[in-house]
Design a protein around this motif. Structure first.
Motif, PDB file in Angstrom:
ATOM      1  N   PRO A  40      32.148 -10.253 -45.394  1.00 55.14           N
ATOM      2  CA  PRO A  40      31.322 -10.105 -44.188  1.00 55.14           C
ATOM      3  C   PRO A  40      30.349  -8.928 -44.253  1.00 55.14           C
ATOM      4  N   GLN A  41      30.683  -7.895 -45.023  1.00 54.53           N
ATOM      5  CA  GLN A  41      29.809  -6.726 -45.098  1.00 54.53           C
ATOM      6  C   GLN A  41      28.625  -6.923 -46.037  1.00 54.53           C
ATOM      7  N   ALA A  42      28.544  -8.079 -46.725  1.00 51.82           N
ATOM      8  CA  ALA A  42      27.435  -8.334 -47.645  1.00 51.82           C
ATOM      9  C   ALA A  42      26.108  -8.353 -46.894  1.00 51.82           C
ATOM     10  N   ASP A  43      25.042  -7.927 -47.590  1.00 53.89           N
ATOM     11  CA  ASP A  43      23.720  -7.912 -46.940  1.00 53.89           C
ATOM     12  C   ASP A  43      22.967  -9.226 -47.144  1.00 53.89           C
ATOM     13  N   PHE A  44      23.681 -10.263 -47.575  1.00 53.37           N
ATOM     14  CA  PHE A  44      23.024 -11.537 -47.861  1.00 53.37           C
ATOM     15  C   PHE A  44      23.904 -12.710 -47.462  1.00 53.37           C
ATOM     16  N   VAL A  45      23.267 -13.873 -47.460  1.00 55.04           N
ATOM     17  CA  VAL A  45      23.958 -15.140 -47.215  1.00 55.04           C
ATOM     18  C   VAL A  45      23.913 -15.941 -48.508  1.00 55.04           C
ATOM     19  N   ARG A  46      25.031 -16.533 -48.875  1.00 53.21           N
ATOM     20  CA  ARG A  46      25.100 -17.392 -50.062  1.00 53.21           C
ATOM     21  C   ARG A  46      25.711 -18.727 -49.652  1.00 53.21           C
ATOM     22  N   ASP A 103      25.980 -21.298 -60.549  1.00 49.48           N
ATOM     23  CA  ASP A 103      26.929 -20.306 -60.032  1.00 49.48           C
ATOM     24  C   ASP A 103      26.802 -18.988 -60.784  1.00 49.48           C
ATOM     25  N   ALA A 104      26.765 -19.064 -62.121  1.00 46.31           N
ATOM     26  CA  ALA A 104      26.665 -17.850 -62.932  1.00 46.31           C
ATOM     27  C   ALA A 104      25.360 -17.107 -62.655  1.00 46.31           C
ATOM     28  N   ALA A 105      24.281 -17.858 -62.432  1.00 46.73           N
ATOM     29  CA  ALA A 105      22.984 -17.230 -62.195  1.00 46.73           C
ATOM     30  C   ALA A 105      22.913 -16.516 -60.857  1.00 46.73           C
ATOM     31  N   THR A 106      23.803 -16.877 -59.932  1.00 44.15           N
ATOM     32  CA  THR A 106      23.752 -16.299 -58.591  1.00 44.15           C
ATOM     33  C   THR A 106      24.976 -15.448 -58.278  1.00 44.15           C
ATOM     34  N   SER A 107      25.689 -15.033 -59.303  1.00 47.07           N
ATOM     35  CA  SER A 107      26.830 -14.124 -59.114  1.00 47.07           C
ATOM     36  C   SER A 107      26.990 -13.258 -60.356  1.00 47.07           C
ATOM     37  N   ARG A 108      25.856 -12.695 -60.809  1.00 47.86           N
ATOM     38  CA  ARG A 108      25.879 -11.897 -62.037  1.00 47.86           C
ATOM     39  C   ARG A 108      26.784 -10.685 -61.880  1.00 47.86           C
ATOM     40  N   ARG A 109      26.805 -10.140 -60.672  1.00 43.58           N
ATOM     41  CA  ARG A 109      27.758  -9.081 -60.331  1.00 43.58           C
ATOM     42  C   ARG A 109      28.347  -9.449 -58.977  1.00 43.58           C
ATOM     43  N   SER A 130      28.772  -8.081 -56.321  1.00 42.21           N
ATOM     44  CA  SER A 130      28.399  -7.004 -55.422  1.00 42.21           C
ATOM     45  C   SER A 130      28.147  -7.575 -54.033  1.00 42.21           C
ATOM     46  N   GLN A 131      28.111  -6.706 -53.056  1.00 40.63           N
ATOM     47  CA  GLN A 131      27.759  -7.119 -51.701  1.00 40.63           C
ATOM     48  C   GLN A 131      26.294  -6.806 -51.395  1.00 40.63           C
ATOM     49  N   LYS A 132      25.542  -6.445 -52.470  1.00 38.26           N
ATOM     50  CA  LYS A 132      24.110  -6.192 -52.356  1.00 38.26           C
ATOM     51  C   LYS A 132      23.360  -7.293 -53.092  1.00 38.26           C
ATOM     52  N   LEU A 133      22.424  -7.921 -52.405  1.00 34.89           N
ATOM     53  CA  LEU A 133      21.733  -9.082 -52.963  1.00 34.89           C
ATOM     54  C   LEU A 133      21.005  -8.750 -54.265  1.00 34.89           C
ATOM     55  N   THR A 134      20.355  -7.601 -54.323  1.00 36.29           N
ATOM     56  CA  THR A 134      19.593  -7.260 -55.526  1.00 36.29           C
ATOM     57  C   THR A 134      20.497  -7.013 -56.727  1.00 36.29           C
ATOM     58  N   GLU A 135      21.770  -6.779 -56.508  1.00 30.50           N
ATOM     59  CA  GLU A 135      22.718  -6.622 -57.603  1.00 30.50           C
ATOM     60  C   GLU A 135      23.290  -7.965 -58.047  1.00 30.50           C
ATOM     61  N   VAL A 136      23.337  -8.910 -57.130  1.00 26.11           N
ATOM     62  CA  VAL A 136      23.918 -10.221 -57.422  1.00 26.11           C
ATOM     63  C   VAL A 136      22.982 -11.041 -58.302  1.00 26.11           C
ATOM     64  N   ALA A 184      15.153  -9.624 -58.495  1.00 15.56           N
ATOM     65  CA  ALA A 184      15.347  -8.580 -57.488  1.00 15.56           C
ATOM     66  C   ALA A 184      14.084  -8.332 -56.669  1.00 15.56           C
ATOM     67  N   LEU A 185      12.935  -8.301 -57.309  1.00 13.55           N
ATOM     68  CA  LEU A 185      11.677  -8.033 -56.613  1.00 13.55           C
ATOM     69  C   LEU A 185      11.410  -9.067 -55.534  1.00 13.55           C
ATOM     70  N   PHE A 186      11.807 -10.298 -55.774  1.00 14.97           N
ATOM     71  CA  PHE A 186      11.500 -11.390 -54.841  1.00 14.97           C
ATOM     72  C   PHE A 186      12.477 -11.411 -53.668  1.00 14.97           C
ATOM     73  N   VAL A 187      13.761 -11.339 -53.948  1.00 16.12           N
ATOM     74  CA  VAL A 187      14.723 -11.361 -52.839  1.00 16.12           C
ATOM     75  C   VAL A 187      14.604 -10.109 -51.988  1.00 16.12           C
ATOM     76  N   ASP A 188      14.150  -9.011 -52.601  1.00 12.31           N
ATOM     77  CA  ASP A 188      13.969  -7.776 -51.833  1.00 12.31           C
ATOM     78  C   ASP A 188      12.794  -7.879 -50.878  1.00 12.31           C
ATOM     79  N   ASP A 189      11.928  -8.864 -51.101  1.00 12.45           N
ATOM     80  CA  ASP A 189      10.774  -9.058 -50.234  1.00 12.45           C
ATOM     81  C   ASP A 189      10.895 -10.330 -49.400  1.00 12.45           C
TER      82      ASP A 189
END
Length: 636
Positions: free
Chosen positions: A49-55, A93-99, A101-107, A113-118
């Motif tokens: 729930p604390q993740a900054d993104f929706v998957r 699945d592998a491409a969208t869970s590289r880490r 993390s609960q931070k989208l730019t890390e996942v 990262a540049l695109f999801v951050d914008d």
């Protein structure tokens, strides 16, 4: 005596607290986990729930009733956002869970990262038959038609996917871009055929376009042996991965096996349909021609703005992006909405860290520069609805290696064809010399290696082999080296150098490999590691039996001089003053390419041990049979 009032109050408080603890503990004790309970659980949702993104994961229905597994990622609070889609055989699945993390730019990967951050909505989908998607998997599934009797292909699957996304992802603005590298670049190009109205932009990087002419399986008719590992990893559910030939020297392993067919049979690869197809189609026949994406797109009008991307030292798919650009900008189609980007990268490095390639170091992170200066503005202006920037006109964007700068051009090639002639005394000349020749003996039992041995066609060695120092080959008796004088001015090439080789053989077939090399000064105080370095700007092979046409193989007449012509990979490179230009000529590049037996056999793929013979190769220079490399020299 009775307890004092304060003491009694304290005892009462402690008693009450004890009752509360017992009450809380009672349910735990009552619910103790049985010792022998099955400890396997069905799933764990690692997005907390604390993740900054929706998957989200969904199964998107296709027109034939099959459903494709799709992962949708975006930052919480996203709305009115563009969708960036990748269709892949490499596991969504592998491409969208590289880490985890609960931070989208890390996942997501660094390239995303540049695109999801914008605010982009990032979508990955397993192509049909791969990983979690339904249906049958066909390598590079052909377009509906003579090679595909079904009603579905990557074009229809892309259309149906985009249609579902714009109707069901309420956070989107209804605009979609497609992108991907390699196979994912191929699926990106296929989405441009009969595209969905919501598809507004495409960025295919190093796409697989023509597997025979110059991408993964063949180059100019010469078979690329590393494809066996790829076939095994892509088409086998259990036991996939690399061919089990050991971890030693790939040179020795392929040499011991014999022909491509012998190798495939020894390791059980003939059980794979994709391997059988390649072995059965060694020539540029209807099987390969019908799959060539540049031909498919060249026969249509491009309606979706497209940015084609390739690495100057792409070790896998150097051919495809420039071939599509050429097909879309040929005579009469100059206004097609297509751009071309050539960067100083190995295969797919544009979506990663681009600071260095092998021994070469660049001015900053060229991968990040590409994404921020070229790719994102290209997508933003076509996909965003909130104050999108104006769209820049289509063009060609290249990184000039040797000068370390980005450049722009309106057309490609951007240089004028200028001959650099092979000449006597192992020299190169800007003017045509008098006639002469040089010879060497090519022995299939001792093929010229692509790298110093031992050789491993994987990992960092594979990624950077095209920029490795070529001094290991210079001086071999089966390699001819021709060199200019020290340059007193820069020579800037912008395009694909063209080989014009006049040569004869005592055999009835032959391969020829030409390398265009930048020779660094012997003394280099600024970077001692590069002193004397022989940097290959371009390396390419040609299989002699196709001298009369890629669809008409024929034996060579021993002793007869033929004009062999082919292109080296596209490059933007500056040969600097103080450097020299070298051209090397040889007849094998092993084990990357299978050996030419140098006798005539209908299919080299199934040559027998007795078919492999020595041959004397004679390279003509000067006069009426002047061999040259035509450099696309830019007027700086």
């Amino acid at each position: 005596m009775g307890a004092s009032r304060p003491r009694l109050a304290r005892m009462t408080t402690l008693f009450r607290r004890a009752l509360i603890v017992l009450a809380l503990a009672a349910p735990v004790a009552a619910q103790q986990t049985p010792t022998m309970l099955n400890e396997q659980v069905k799933a764990y949702d690692w997005v907390r729930p604390q993740a900054d993104f929706v998957r989200r994961t969904v199964m998107i229905p296709m027109r034939d009733g099959k459903a494709l597994y799709t992962v949708i990622l975006f930052r919480k609070g996203t709305h009115d956002a563009p969708i960036l889609l990748t269709r892949t055989p490499y596991d969504a699945d592998a491409a969208t869970s590289r880490r985890r993390s609960q931070k989208l730019t890390e996942v997501v990967g660094v390239g995303d990262a540049l695109f999801v951050d914008d605010g982009y909505i990032r979508v990955y989908q397993d192509v049909r038959g791969q990983h979690n998607s339904q249906g049958d998997y066909v390598m590079n599934r052909p377009l509906r038609g003579p090679l595909n009797a079904t009603k579905v292909d990557h074009a229809t699957d892309a259309y149906d996917t985009i249609d579902w996304l714009v109707k069901n992802v309420k956070e989107s603005n209804g605009r979609v871009g497609v992108t991907g590298v390699s196979y994912d670049g191929f699926t990106t190009l296929m989405a441009l055929i009969d595209p969905h109205p919501a598809l507004k932009a495409a960025v295919p990087s190093s796409p697989m376009v023509d597997g025979w002419m110059g991408d993964d399986w063949f180059h100019n008719g010469a078979f690329r042996t590393f494809g066996f590992d790829y076939d095994l990893s892509q088409t086998v559910d259990k036991g996939s991965g690399a061919v089990p030939k050991g971890t030693g020297d790939d040179y020795a392993a392929y040499l011991a096996a014999g022909s491509a067919y012998d190798y495939a049979r020894a390791y059980g690869l003939t059980a794979l349909p994709v391997v059988r197809k390649v072995l059965e189609h060694p020539t540029y026949d209807a099987y390969w021609q019908g799959q060539a994406v540049d031909k498919l797109l060249g026969a249509r009008t491009l309606t979706v703005p497209t940015m084609l991307v390739v690495g100057q030292w792409d070790q896998e798919d150097s051919y495809g992006a420039p071939a599509v650009y050429r097909a879309l900008t040929q005579s009469g189609r100059a206004n097609a909405p297509v751009s071309l980007v050539i960067g100083p990268w190995y295969h797919g490095q544009n979506m990663g860290d681009g600071r260095q390639l092998g021994a070469l170091k660049f001015e900053g992170d060229t991968g990040a520069q590409f994404r921020s200066r070229l790719m994102k503005p290209f997508l933003d202006c076509r996909l965003k609805t909130t104050a999108p920037p104006p769209c820049a006109p289509a063009g060609v964007f290249t990184y000039a290696t040797g000068a370390d700068r980005w450049e722009t051009a309106s057309t490609w090639p951007a240089g004028a064809a200028t001959p650099l002639y092979l000449a006597g005394n192992a020299t190169l000349s800007w003017s045509k010399p008098d006639a002469g020749s040089d010879s060497y003996v090519s022995d299939p039992a001792k093929p010229v290696p692509m790298l110093p041995r031992p050789i491993t066609l994987s990992g960092e060695e594979w990624r950077s082999w095209l920029v490795r120092d070529q001094r290991f080959a210079d001086g071999r008796t089966d390699v001819l080296s021709y060199t200019t004088e020290v340059l007193d001015r820069p020579v800037h090439i912008k395009g694909a150098p063209r080989v014009d080789l006049h040569a004869a053989t005592t055999g009835r077939d032959s391969d020829f490999v030409v390398k265009l090399i930048d020779v660094y000064p012997e003394e280099n105080a600024a970077d001692p590691a590069m002193a004397g370095y022989q940097l290959a700007v371009g390396i390419e092979i040609f299989r002699g039996r196709y001298v009369h046409g890629v669809g008409t193989p024929a034996p060579l007449e021993p002793g007869r001089t033929y004009a062999f012509g082919w292109s080296l990979p596209n490059a933007d490179h500056v040969f600097r003053p103080g450097h020299r230009i070298m051209v090397q000529v040889q007849s094998s590049l092993f084990p990357l390419y299978d050996r030419n037996p140098q006798s005539w056999v209908p299919s080299i793929m199934s040559a027998s041990p007795a078919d492999y013979v020595k041959a004397t190769q004679t390279v003509r220079w000067g006069g009426n049979e002047a061999s040259a490399v035509w450099l696309p020299v830019a007027a700086d």
